[in-house]
Design a protein around this motif. Structure first.
Motif, PDB file in Angstrom:
ATOM      1  N   LEU A 345      33.405 -46.103 -15.609  1.00 64.01           N
ATOM      2  CA  LEU A 345      32.361 -46.691 -16.461  1.00 64.01           C
ATOM      3  C   LEU A 345      32.941 -47.457 -17.641  1.00 64.01           C
ATOM      4  N   ARG A 346      34.254 -47.300 -17.872  1.00 62.97           N
ATOM      5  CA  ARG A 346      34.858 -47.912 -19.062  1.00 62.97           C
ATOM      6  C   ARG A 346      35.375 -49.307 -18.736  1.00 62.97           C
ATOM      7  N   VAL A 347      34.872 -50.290 -19.485  1.00 62.68           N
ATOM      8  CA  VAL A 347      35.262 -51.676 -19.236  1.00 62.68           C
ATOM      9  C   VAL A 347      35.896 -52.237 -20.499  1.00 62.68           C
ATOM     10  N   SER A 348      37.165 -52.635 -20.398  1.00 65.43           N
ATOM     11  CA  SER A 348      37.855 -53.203 -21.542  1.00 65.43           C
ATOM     12  C   SER A 348      37.749 -54.719 -21.453  1.00 65.43           C
ATOM     13  N   TYR A 349      37.484 -55.378 -22.562  1.00 63.76           N
ATOM     14  CA  TYR A 349      37.364 -56.847 -22.526  1.00 63.76           C
ATOM     15  C   TYR A 349      37.768 -57.416 -23.880  1.00 63.76           C
ATOM     16  N   GLU A 360      29.755 -49.056 -19.221  1.00 63.60           N
ATOM     17  CA  GLU A 360      28.804 -49.696 -18.303  1.00 63.60           C
ATOM     18  C   GLU A 360      27.443 -48.981 -18.304  1.00 63.60           C
ATOM     19  N   GLY A 361      26.399 -49.740 -18.556  1.00 61.62           N
ATOM     20  CA  GLY A 361      25.038 -49.189 -18.455  1.00 61.62           C
ATOM     21  C   GLY A 361      24.596 -48.370 -19.663  1.00 61.62           C
ATOM     22  N   LEU A 362      25.461 -48.278 -20.687  1.00 62.49           N
ATOM     23  CA  LEU A 362      25.151 -47.395 -21.818  1.00 62.49           C
ATOM     24  C   LEU A 362      23.912 -47.862 -22.589  1.00 62.49           C
ATOM     25  N   GLU A 363      23.787 -49.167 -22.759  1.00 60.76           N
ATOM     26  CA  GLU A 363      22.666 -49.696 -23.560  1.00 60.76           C
ATOM     27  C   GLU A 363      21.340 -49.261 -22.940  1.00 60.76           C
ATOM     28  N   LYS A 364      21.207 -49.444 -21.624  1.00 59.69           N
ATOM     29  CA  LYS A 364      19.946 -49.089 -20.942  1.00 59.69           C
ATOM     30  C   LYS A 364      19.739 -47.574 -20.948  1.00 59.69           C
ATOM     31  N   LEU A 365      20.842 -46.843 -20.786  1.00 54.15           N
ATOM     32  CA  LEU A 365      20.724 -45.380 -20.780  1.00 54.15           C
ATOM     33  C   LEU A 365      20.142 -44.875 -22.099  1.00 54.15           C
ATOM     34  N   LEU A 366      20.657 -45.390 -23.217  1.00 53.27           N
ATOM     35  CA  LEU A 366      20.194 -44.895 -24.527  1.00 53.27           C
ATOM     36  C   LEU A 366      18.718 -45.267 -24.747  1.00 53.27           C
ATOM     37  N   GLU A 367      18.339 -46.472 -24.330  1.00 54.99           N
ATOM     38  CA  GLU A 367      16.927 -46.884 -24.442  1.00 54.99           C
ATOM     39  C   GLU A 367      16.046 -45.981 -23.566  1.00 54.99           C
ATOM     40  N   ASP A 368      16.505 -45.715 -22.355  1.00 53.42           N
ATOM     41  CA  ASP A 368      15.725 -44.867 -21.439  1.00 53.42           C
ATOM     42  C   ASP A 368      15.583 -43.449 -21.994  1.00 53.42           C
ATOM     43  N   CYS A 369      16.646 -42.959 -22.613  1.00 55.03           N
ATOM     44  CA  CYS A 369      16.609 -41.608 -23.194  1.00 55.03           C
ATOM     45  C   CYS A 369      15.531 -41.540 -24.278  1.00 55.03           C
TER      46      CYS A 369
END
Ligand SMILES: NC(=O)c1ccc[n+]([C@@H]2O[C@H](COP(=O)([O-])OP(=O)(O)OC[C@H]3O[C@@H](n4cnc5c(N)ncnc54)[C@H](O)[C@@H]3O)[C@@H](O)[C@H]2O)c1
Length: 384
Positions: A345-349, A360-369
């Motif tokens: 899930l970890r993406v370095s850029y 990856e997907g953290l933004e949507k997860l926190l909103e969904d929570c």
């Protein structure tokens, strides 16, 4: 020292304290910048106006007070210096506006509040949301019983932080620094504001905050270079019976996520989205209440209110009592296990010349929570 024009000292002028210095130099706030204090040797090169305006620059507080005086000391130094510096400035006759969080233990908070009382000086805190006139209007309505009992309040708020943020000092993301606790995390520090605001809104008086009594938490380390956690999903029980949920993280992709909040009360629900806050309430009987038309005040209202309190007496609305719930919440969170986010899930850029890490997907997860009033595990979406 003149009470007509309070003399202000800014400590930590090279970091966030620069905001105070710039404001005091840019416009007439009814006070004078009496001096600045910062360990950075290049401060005068970075802020040429200091030399141009002949503002005394000191590395050490002791040197400042040996030669100068201040009616108000603004402490924008790192968290682990707040206690010692507050006590020192109070002992030298200054009122204190200390940046958040006040400190990291309730015993220290009490010691600092007692010292302020003994010195007959105020100790104000830098939680700018508490000074907003719309936040205070909502708080007054809550205190007046307009919304009935609080049921559950939740906020989702994150700031992206990259390698420069963690490299700028020796304490970012750390649990301890040089043997002193610092407990730095998005929850304790960078994104503390909206959680503290929730506790402040539920205080039993205008200056107080509710306290937390228990915690269910999921804490993750997304960025392996961070010592403490950098992702937090939190559900607190409180002494006023309401549940507080907070979702905050640093390894996100946009610069900011939220703040977005939902505050459910017996008689209505208050919501807001964005830094402008603009609270809107829908009451059970269908009526709507809009706080969006209330002028929130100036961005540095905390400084203006502190200057006014020095001149006219009294104390700004946000003092040591307003941080009690947040300090206890930080301690409770610190006792919970921190687990690493799983590697895939970890993406370095890289962006703008610095490296970031996102989950990856953290933004949507926190909103969904927040929408589901749930922790990631309850949605079957743990990150480890
Ligand atoms: N209210 C807000 O929105 C907000 C925003 C950012 C930071 N803050 C708070 O401001 C404080 C400082 O945070 P920061 O991000 O600017 O930290 P920082 O480490 O980036 O900067 C701190 C500054 O203080 C100086 N300093 C360090 N130790 C010192 C000492 N012993 N004496 C004098 N100067 C010293 C450093 O040289 C540096 O210039 C923290 O409490 C933080 O939570 C508040």
């Amino acid at each position: 020292m003149s009470m007509e024009r309070p003399q202000v000292l800014v400590v930590g002028a090279g970091g966030y304290g620069r905001v105070y210095v710039d404001a005091l130099l840019r416009e007439d706030l009814g006070a004078d910048l009496a001096g600045v204090c910062d360990l950075a040797p290049d401060l005068e090169e970075r802020i040429p106006a200091l030399r141009e305006r002949k503002i005394p620059v000191y590395r050490d507080l002791t040197d400042f007070y040996a030669r100068e005086g201040a009616d108000l000391a603004v402490l924008a130094s790192p968290v682990h210096f707040h206690r010692d510096m507050t006590l020192y400035c109070l002992a030298h006759g200054s009122h204190v506006l200390c940046e958040k969080p006040l400190c990291l233990t309730l015993a220290e908070a009490e010691e600092m509040a007692a010292a302020a009382e003994a010195a007959n000086r105020f100790l104000a805190l830098g939680y700018q949301l508490d000074y907003r006139r719309d936040v205070l209007a909502l708080k007054r309505d809550i205190l007046a019983g307009r919304y009935g009992a609080p049921r559950r309040l939740g906020v989702c708020h994150s700031f992206r932080r990259g390698e420069r943020y963690y490299a700028r000092n020796d304490w970012a993301g750390k649990v301890t620094v040089r043997g002193r606790e610092v407990l730095d995390s998005p929850f304790a520090n960078a994104c503390a504001h909206n959680f503290q605001m929730m506790t402040f809104l539920l205080g039993d008086g205008l200056r107080t905050a509710c306290d937390v009594t228990g915690l269910e938490a999921e804490l993750y380390r997304g960025n392996p270079r961070v010592e403490n956690f950098d992702i937090a999903a939190l559900r607190f029980a409180t002494d006023c019976g309401a549940e507080l949920m907070y979702f905050t993280a640093h390894p996100i992709l946009p610069d900011a996520l939220g703040p977005r909040g939902v505050f459910e009360f017996e008689e209505g629900t208050v919501t807001f989205a964005g830094e402008a806050h603009a609270f809107r309430a829908r009451m059970k009987d269908g009526r709507q209440v809009d706080y969006g038309s209330i002028d929130p005040g100036q961005p540095l209202q905390k400084l203006l209110d502190a200057i006014q309190a020095v001149r006219e007496g009294g104390a700004p609305v946000c003092g040591a009592e307003a941080d009690r719930g947040h300090i206890r919440a930080v301690r409770l969170a610190q006792d919970c296990p921190v687990v690493a986010v799983r590697e895939e899930l970890r993406v370095s850029y890289e962006e703008g010349g610095q490296r970031y890490l996102r989950v990856e997907g953290l933004e949507k997860l926190l909103e969904d929570c927040l929408d589901a009033w749930a922790l990631p595990a309850q949605l079957g979406r743990r990150l480890d």
